[in-house]
Design a protein around this motif. Structure first.
Motif, PDB file in Angstrom:
ATOM      1  N   ASN B 341       0.799  -1.222   0.000  1.00  0.00           N
ATOM      2  CA  ASN B 341       0.000   0.000   0.000  1.00  0.00           C
ATOM      3  C   ASN B 341       0.836   1.280   0.000  1.00  0.00           C
ATOM      4  N   CYS B 368      -5.580  -0.582  -1.196  1.00  0.00           N
ATOM      5  CA  CYS B 368      -5.408  -1.823  -1.956  1.00  0.00           C
ATOM      6  C   CYS B 368      -5.630  -3.057  -1.082  1.00  0.00           C
ATOM      7  N   THR B 381       2.845  -9.651  -3.343  1.00  0.00           N
ATOM      8  CA  THR B 381       1.972 -10.808  -3.564  1.00  0.00           C
ATOM      9  C   THR B 381       1.829 -11.051  -5.064  1.00  0.00           C
TER      10      THR B 381
END
Ligand code: SF4
Lengths: 228, 458
Positions: B341, B368, B381
């Protein structure tokens, strides 16, 4: 050389400890397990090419996570025989309870009698040959490997199958979601023949049908009303 | 004839903005999204709604009857030992803050390496997550907890024997009762191979273990894992926080060395929003129930308790320990520390804006939760070979180390203020609650009163 563990007096702990640490340095090539009396976790986590003969009934997880060893059970076994096996051979002369060969990655599991519910659940490359019939929900979410059923299959066979292939000689009560019957090819006949020979059964491969994934659940699809 | 009032004629046009409490903008957005797609939302991270939490507690600190320790000088111990019940080799940690289980697949191998490096330097542990053990993580992490999950992806006896502890995962706080999900974008060839799956499929991990079903089976399963590993390493049982009181008792009965309880604020890489927000109980309530269960079985200090789910600060850790946890696990906090983020990422010696990446996902820095897409704008991720370069393992490890060190310093500061020379000496008596809900869930007095809602009754 042969070594015997009598579980009537001795413990499963001593047996497994020997199989894990003592065995490799010894000249023992055959281990006899006497009076297993349904004990759990017999010969789990073995990583050595040794011949293990279990003279009676085993409990849960006989031969769990096996690598290399050849394990023969002269009796019936409880849940999860040869669970997560990597290689080697586990043979059950009698019947197997639930989840036989669960999440097995390799090797061969032979059950000469029947296997109960969820035989081959989550299998990941193991070959399983069952001389008798299998219970409901067998090969649930099976990912890779082969399940040969010489008898009948219960409800929901191969539900949510990935790439594992199932061969059935008898009657299939019902197929699970996304499992479908497919025509046998020459490669299938050869595979079944090879697996039957490995297991020591003499059926004719032409008597088997093939069940594999229809691959309709591989991707999210809103219009298909998939009840995820 | 009625003439409009003078001021009404000349006033700027009025825009009504009366928001509905029931059908607020968030709900309208949810309904319109459902109407457009016919498929529920899947997302990452944890519950976003406010629930009673550690923020609703405060420490009492020292007083006339309590003697504090000097904040910067006097020693305050943080050593933490997990798994003293049956294992020959318990896990010894320098701090009571560990890294929660996060899978290779959801995270890139580089992130796993960063976690391992940071943990080794801090003297704490990392946990594998679903999808197996990567050699990057085993090499970099001194103390590695290997999870035994329902999916059994990549699970094998060689890695099992390499583990410093084994964690049987029954459930996860973000989705107790649900299995994992990994969408096709993240199933690259390596992830697919480790999980024995075809590349690119939308994968669902099993939600039930394949070879045991109830508490009696779990006894036997744990015994098998111990037999395979010759009773060397501790066995943890992790549950998502639901019927915590019973689950902790059953886990202890099944022979667990350590029980891990993950509250509803716990994170995930991909789960249905309905699941994240509506299943499970808050970490605060779960912790108290877990401690009560252990106390009733006279197992406090014999079976260790690890709590997770929304642990963010040193104050959270201190409060968790005071309530009776032996250690905490941090997942989402670790992601934020590595730049989740953040509006930019660091690559090749310079900062680059990540804004375009967030925009492509239809979100913005700070909002996010798109881990499920595999298009993480800051390279955490993801399994994309270009995106993953946005996270440098050494820099990620340095940030993680700073974050954990900060939390640990805050923890010892609070412990000293309460007069404790060991963080594990923090106790419930050091805490009071600021809200009725927190007081009732934590069974602590409401600040300034002796009142514990529900105590003595119900
Ligand atoms: S920035 Fe990356 S890790 Fe953070 S929420 Fe977005 S996708 Fe997930």
């Amino acid at each position: 050389m042969e070594k015997t563990f009598d579980l009537a007096g001795g413990s499963v702990r001593d047996l497994n400890q020997f199989l894990h640490t003592g065995l490799a340095q010894s000249s023992v090539s055959r281990v006899e397990v006497a009076n297993p009396n349904g004990a759990h976790s017999i010969a789990v986590g073995v990583d050595h090419p040794v011949d293990i003969q279990v003279r009676g009934h085993g409990g849960y997880y006989v031969g769990g996570m096996n690598k290399q060893a050849t394990i023969t059970v002269h009796g019936n076994v409880g849940w999860g025989v040869a669970e997560n096996m990597m290689s080697g051979l586990v043979r059950v002369k009698g019947f197997a309870s639930e989840s036989a060969g669960a999440s097995g990655h390799g090797g061969t599991l032979v059950v000469e009698g029947d296997a109960s519910l969820r035989c081959g659940i989550s299998m990941k490359g193991i070959d399983i040959v069952v001389g008798g019939s299998v219970g409901n929900y067998s090969a649930f979410m099976a990912q890779a490997g082969h399940l040969v059923i010489c008898g009948d299959a219960g409800e929901g066979l191969g539900d949510s199958l990935y790439e594992a292939v199932i061969y059935v000689r008898g009657r299939i009560r019902s197929l699970g979601a996304d499992a479908q019957e497919e025509p046998m090819t020459d490669a299938d006949y050869l595979k079944v023949d090879e697996l039957l020979k490995r297991a020591g059964f003499s059926h004719n491969p032409t008597e088997f049908k093939r069940v594999a994934s229809a691959r309709q659940l591989y991707h999210w699809n809103a219009d298909a009303d998939q009840e995820y | 004839m009625n003439k409009p009032l003078e001021h009404a004629v000349h006033a700027p046009k009025r825009v009504s903005r009366e928001e509905s409490a029931g059908f607020d903008r968030r709900t309208i957005d949810y309904i319109q999204n459902a109407a457009a797609h016919g498929l529920y939302e899947i997302r990452g991270l944890g519950a976003k709604r406010r629930v009673p939490h550690f923020d609703d507690l405060v420490f009492l600190g020292a007083s006339v009857t309590r003697y504090p320790l000097e904040g910067y000088r006097e020693k305050c111990h943080t050593k933490t030992v997990l798994g003293t019940r049956f294992a020959k080799k318990p896990v010894e940690l320098a701090i009571p803050i560990t890294f929660a289980g996060m899978s290779f697949g959801s995270l890139s191998a580089r992130v796993k390496e960063a976690l391992g490096r940071a943990a080794s330097e801090l003297g704490t542990s990392t946990t594998t997550g679903d999808g197996g053990m990567t050699q990057e993580e085993r090499r970099s992490s001194k103390t590695l907890v290997y999870q035994c999950l329902p999916s059994r992806y990549g699970f094998n006896p060689d890695d099992l024997r390499k583990a410093d502890a084994i964690e049987v995962v029954v459930g996860q706080g973000a989705k107790p009762g649900g299995g994992g999900m990994l969408l096709g974008q993240k199933i690259n060839p390596r992830v697919a191979k480790m999980r024995t799956l075809p590349e690119g499929i939308d994968q669902r991990s099993a939600c039930r273990h394949p070879d045991w079903t109830g508490p009696d089976d779990l006894v036997i399963k744990i015994q098998e894992l111990r037999e395979i590993t010759d009773w060397q390493v501790p066995i943890y049982v992790k549950v998502g926080a639901t019927r915590v009181y019973n689950d902790v008792k059953l886990a202890v009965h099944a022979g667990a060395d350590v029980v891990v309880v993950d509250g509803m604020q716990g994170g995930t890489a991909a789960t249905q929003t309905a699941f994240i927000e509506h299943v499970g109980i808050p970490t605060l309530a779960a912790l108290r129930q877990a401690v009560e269960a252990l106390e009733e079985m006279d197992m406090r200090g014999k079976v260790q308790l690890v709590i997770s789910g929304g642990i963010r600060t040193g104050a959270d850790v201190a409060k968790a320990l005071a309530m009776g946890a032996d250690a905490v696990s941090v997942g989402q906090g670790a992601l934020f520390a590595m730049g989740c983020n953040h509006d930019s990422y660091w690559q090749d010696g310079a900062w680059h804006s990540a804004e375009a990446g967030y925009e492509q996902l239809g979100t913005a820095p700070g909002f996010c939760h798109h881990c499920h897409t595999g298009r993480c704008p800051v390279g955490i991720t993801t399994q994309d070979p270009l995106l993953e370069l946005r996270l440098d393992p050494a820099r990620g490890a340095a940030h993680l180390k700073n974050y954990f060190k900060t939390m640990n310093m805050e923890l010892t500061t609070l412990a000293r203020a309460c007069g404790k020379s060991n963080v594990h000496h923090l106790e419930r008596e050091d805490l009071v609650a600021l809200t009725l809900e927190a007081a009732a869930m934590a069974k602590l007095p409401l600040a300034g009163t002796n009142w514990i809602p529900g105590a003595g009754g119900l």
